[in-house]
Structure formats: structure tokens, C-alpha cells
Scaffold this motif. Structure first.
Motif, PDB file in Angstrom:
ATOM      1  N   ILE A   1     -38.223  15.648   2.918  1.00  0.00           N
ATOM      2  CA  ILE A   1     -37.891  17.063   2.713  1.00  0.00           C
ATOM      3  C   ILE A   1     -36.859  17.467   3.755  1.00  0.00           C
ATOM      4  CG2 ILE A   1     -38.768  19.427   2.628  1.00  0.00           C
ATOM      5  CD1 ILE A   1     -41.516  18.208   1.908  1.00  0.00           C
ATOM      6  N   THR A   2     -35.742  18.012   3.290  1.00  0.00           N
ATOM      7  CA  THR A   2     -34.704  18.490   4.198  1.00  0.00           C
ATOM      8  C   THR A   2     -34.341  19.926   3.831  1.00  0.00           C
ATOM      9  OG1 THR A   2     -32.955  17.572   2.806  1.00  0.00           O
ATOM     10  CG2 THR A   2     -33.727  16.201   4.622  1.00  0.00           C
ATOM     11  N   GLY A   3     -33.881  20.670   4.831  1.00  0.00           N
ATOM     12  CA  GLY A   3     -33.409  22.025   4.585  1.00  0.00           C
ATOM     13  C   GLY A   3     -34.437  23.106   4.855  1.00  0.00           C
ATOM     14  N   VAL A   4     -35.581  22.737   5.413  1.00  0.00           N
ATOM     15  CA  VAL A   4     -36.615  23.721   5.753  1.00  0.00           C
ATOM     16  C   VAL A   4     -37.315  23.258   7.021  1.00  0.00           C
ATOM     17  CG1 VAL A   4     -38.433  22.703   4.323  1.00  0.00           C
ATOM     18  CG2 VAL A   4     -38.483  25.140   4.807  1.00  0.00           C
ATOM     19  N   GLU A   5     -37.664  24.205   7.862  1.00  0.00           N
ATOM     20  CA  GLU A   5     -38.347  23.900   9.115  1.00  0.00           C
ATOM     21  C   GLU A   5     -39.780  24.413   9.066  1.00  0.00           C
ATOM     22  OE1 GLU A   5     -36.973  22.150  11.631  1.00  0.00           O
ATOM     23  OE2 GLU A   5     -35.165  21.955  10.381  1.00  0.00           O
TER      24      GLU A   5
ATOM     25  N   MET B   1     -37.709  15.863   7.227  1.00  0.00           N
ATOM     26  CA  MET B   1     -38.972  15.264   7.608  1.00  0.00           C
ATOM     27  C   MET B   1     -39.412  14.288   6.517  1.00  0.00           C
ATOM     28  SD  MET B   1     -39.848  16.665  10.553  1.00  0.00           S
ATOM     29  CE  MET B   1     -41.467  15.996  10.641  1.00  0.00           C
ATOM     30  N   ARG B   2     -40.091  13.239   6.947  1.00  0.00           N
ATOM     31  CA  ARG B   2     -40.611  12.233   6.021  1.00  0.00           C
ATOM     32  C   ARG B   2     -42.131  12.278   6.042  1.00  0.00           C
ATOM     33  NH1 ARG B   2     -36.449   7.871   5.234  1.00  0.00           N
ATOM     34  NH2 ARG B   2     -34.678   8.701   6.364  1.00  0.00           N
ATOM     35  N   TYR B   3     -42.697  12.189   4.851  1.00  0.00           N
ATOM     36  CA  TYR B   3     -44.148  12.235   4.689  1.00  0.00           C
ATOM     37  C   TYR B   3     -44.569  11.098   3.775  1.00  0.00           C
ATOM     38  CZ  TYR B   3     -43.256  17.004   6.232  1.00  0.00           C
ATOM     39  OH  TYR B   3     -42.827  18.104   6.943  1.00  0.00           O
ATOM     40  N   THR B   4     -45.803  10.649   3.952  1.00  0.00           N
ATOM     41  CA  THR B   4     -46.401   9.671   3.052  1.00  0.00           C
ATOM     42  C   THR B   4     -47.688  10.273   2.526  1.00  0.00           C
ATOM     43  OG1 THR B   4     -45.477   7.824   4.302  1.00  0.00           O
ATOM     44  CG2 THR B   4     -47.325   7.332   2.834  1.00  0.00           C
TER      45      THR B   4
END
Length: 142
Positions: free
Chosen positions: A136-140, A1-4
Motif C-alpha cells: 500500500i502506497t500513498g497513505v500514512e 508499506m508491505r503487509y502479509t
């Protein structure tokens, strides 16, 4: 997921969300430039784990242990290390087994240690001074 995010407080809140989801033995590998917000994210992570003590970058100590929360937090800064071997020299293999969360700044210095279970957090500066682009990758469920 991408966040700003547009402030250190927003970056901390994102970290706090991850802290609430954290499980024993979780390894979080950070990448990002100097001053990008890795320690701010970790302050939030600690808060999400129920840790109230002050969180600073362990640049000179390599690892800070925060044991008071729902899960312990082992906060690493690999900036002064040169390889995964240096991390093993300080007992890396024992930390994930202790049932806490390992948050590793400058994780690219020991890239060969991370596997498919590693949560990855990449923090980059955005177009504005206070803006951060966080992947962030690797977590839902964050």
C-alpha cells in the motif's frame, strides 16, 4: 508499506483500517491477479467506512455505489474496459467530486488517470494458497 495476510479475513481487516483513514475524494487504485483478494480488501474498506451492505465485484455493472456509510463508496471494476476513455464514457470525472471513496479494481486499464494523490494497493498471491502479499502506497498511518 508491505503487509502479509494469511486469510481473506486478515485481508479484509487491512482494508478496514484503510477505510477508517479514508478522506472524501480518495481514489484507491488496485492491481493484482484475478482472485488475488481485491474484492475482499474492498469488503473491509467498506466496513471501515461504516457500510454494512454486501460488497461484491461489479464486473458486469462496472461500478457499484454504496451510499450508507461515513463516506460513500464507489466500487469500480475495470476488467471489461479497455482504456481511460471507456471510464470517462460512464462519467468517471463526477465520482471523485461527489466526496466519497473510489475503489478501482483493475486500475492498470486506466493508468493515465492516477496521480500522486492516488492510494495504490497491489495484492499478490504468496507462497501458500491463502497468503497474500499486499503493498500500500500513498497513505500514512495504516
Amino acid at each position: 508499506m508491505r503487509y502479509t495476510t494469511v486469510s481473506p479475513e486478515e485481508t479484509e481487516r487491512l482494508g478496514e483500517g484503510l477505510g477508517r483513514l479514508a478522506q472524501p475524494g480518495m481514489v484507491i487504485a488496485y492491481t493484482g491477479d484475478l482472485g488475488a483478494g481485491k474484492t475482499a480488501f474492498t469488503r473491509g474498506l467498506a466496513r471501515g467506512l461504516g457500510i454494512t451492505e454486501r460488497i461484491t465485484s461489479p464486473t458486469f455493472t462496472i461500478v457499484d455505489e454504496h451510499l450508507e456509510g461515513r463516506l460513500p463508496l464507489f466500487h469500480f471494476d475495470l476488467y471489461r474496459l479497455f482504456s481511460a476513455d471507456d471510464l470517462y464514457d460512464i462519467g468517471w470525472e463526477d465520482y471523485p467530486a461527489r466526496g466519497g471513496v473510489c475503489a478501482v479494481e483493475w486500475s492498470e486499464r486506466a493508468e493515465e488517470l492516477w496521480d500522486e494523490t492516488t492510494v495504490r494497493v497491489d495484492i499478490r498471491r504468496g507462497a501458500e494458497d491463502s497468503q497474500r502479499l499486499i503493498t500500500i502506497t500513498g497513505v500514512e498511518g495504516l
